[in-house]
Design a protein around this motif. Structure first.
Motif, PDB file in Angstrom:
ATOM      1  N   ARG A  37      -5.659   9.977  21.568  1.00  0.00           N
ATOM      2  CA  ARG A  37      -4.846  10.241  22.747  1.00  0.00           C
ATOM      3  C   ARG A  37      -4.503  11.722  22.812  1.00  0.00           C
ATOM      4  NH1 ARG A  37       0.816   7.127  21.054  1.00  0.00           N
ATOM      5  NH2 ARG A  37       1.447   8.558  19.383  1.00  0.00           N
ATOM      6  N   GLN A  38      -4.271  12.178  24.033  1.00  0.00           N
ATOM      7  CA  GLN A  38      -3.904  13.573  24.237  1.00  0.00           C
ATOM      8  C   GLN A  38      -2.764  13.641  25.236  1.00  0.00           C
ATOM      9  OE1 GLN A  38      -7.093  16.206  25.427  1.00  0.00           O
ATOM     10  NE2 GLN A  38      -5.985  17.979  24.639  1.00  0.00           N
ATOM     11  N   ARG A  44      -5.600  16.640  21.060  1.00  0.00           N
ATOM     12  CA  ARG A  44      -5.977  15.240  20.952  1.00  0.00           C
ATOM     13  C   ARG A  44      -5.704  14.769  19.529  1.00  0.00           C
ATOM     14  NH1 ARG A  44     -11.773  13.707  23.293  1.00  0.00           N
ATOM     15  NH2 ARG A  44     -10.851  14.942  24.961  1.00  0.00           N
ATOM     16  N   TYR A  94      -5.604   8.294  26.961  1.00  0.00           N
ATOM     17  CA  TYR A  94      -6.177   7.593  25.821  1.00  0.00           C
ATOM     18  C   TYR A  94      -7.695   7.545  25.958  1.00  0.00           C
ATOM     19  CZ  TYR A  94      -1.611   6.182  24.134  1.00  0.00           C
ATOM     20  OH  TYR A  94      -0.331   6.188  23.627  1.00  0.00           O
ATOM     21  N   TYR A  95      -8.370   7.900  24.868  1.00  0.00           N
ATOM     22  CA  TYR A  95      -9.820   7.941  24.833  1.00  0.00           C
ATOM     23  C   TYR A  95     -10.353   7.001  23.757  1.00  0.00           C
ATOM     24  CZ  TYR A  95      -9.154  12.445  27.216  1.00  0.00           C
ATOM     25  OH  TYR A  95      -8.785  13.438  28.081  1.00  0.00           O
ATOM     26  N   GLN A 106     -11.442  14.140  15.236  1.00  0.00           N
ATOM     27  CA  GLN A 106     -12.219  13.910  16.451  1.00  0.00           C
ATOM     28  C   GLN A 106     -13.609  14.525  16.352  1.00  0.00           C
ATOM     29  OE1 GLN A 106     -10.932  16.030  20.030  1.00  0.00           O
ATOM     30  NE2 GLN A 106      -9.433  17.155  18.788  1.00  0.00           N
ATOM     31  N   GLY A 115     -11.475   8.622  29.408  1.00  0.00           N
ATOM     32  CA  GLY A 115     -10.037   8.554  29.224  1.00  0.00           C
ATOM     33  C   GLY A 115      -9.330   7.721  30.280  1.00  0.00           C
TER      34      GLY A 115
END
Length: 122
Positions: A37-38, A44, A94-95, A106, A115
């Motif tokens: 998540r970022q 992130r 959220y990815y 990551q 996302g």
């Protein structure tokens, strides 16, 4: 080639629940899958990972352990993130991502979705 597509984000109130989905196509089985998540203005960050197939070991970032659950449906090639007891600090994009070997970094993940936004109001 692997394609990932997230869905399920939205605007909720603190204490509510959401379930994010990540539909995967391509050779995703036996690969580690994860959620990152970022938040605005932040880097992130790792949220949770499922190390292999459905039912395999899971790893969670400390702030979400006990509230979030990562799972996978191999038949539907879908990754989920069940998020309970949401807090305003969970607000982020959220990815989902996949890698040959799981990592909290990551940089280890070579396939990413676009996302989905999660906003938690207080």
């Amino acid at each position: 080639q692997v394609h990932l597509l997230e869905s399920g984000g939205g605007l909720v109130q603190a204490g509510d629940s959401l379930r994010l989905s990540c539909a995967a196509s391509g050779r995703t089985f036996s690969r580690a899958m994860a959620w990152f998540r970022q938040a605005p203005g932040k880097e992130r960050e790792f949220v949770a990972a499922l190390l292999a197939d459905a039912g395999g070991p899971t790893v969670y970032e400390e702030s979400v352990r006990g509230r979030f659950t990562i799972s996978r449906d191999n038949a539907k090639t879908t990754l989920y993130l069940q998020m309970n007891s949401l807090k305003p600090e969970d607000t982020a994009v959220y990815y989902c991502a996949t890698a040959s070997t799981w990592s909290r970094s990551q940089s280890a993940y070579n396939y990413w979705g676009q996302g989905t936004q999660v906003t938690v109001s207080s």
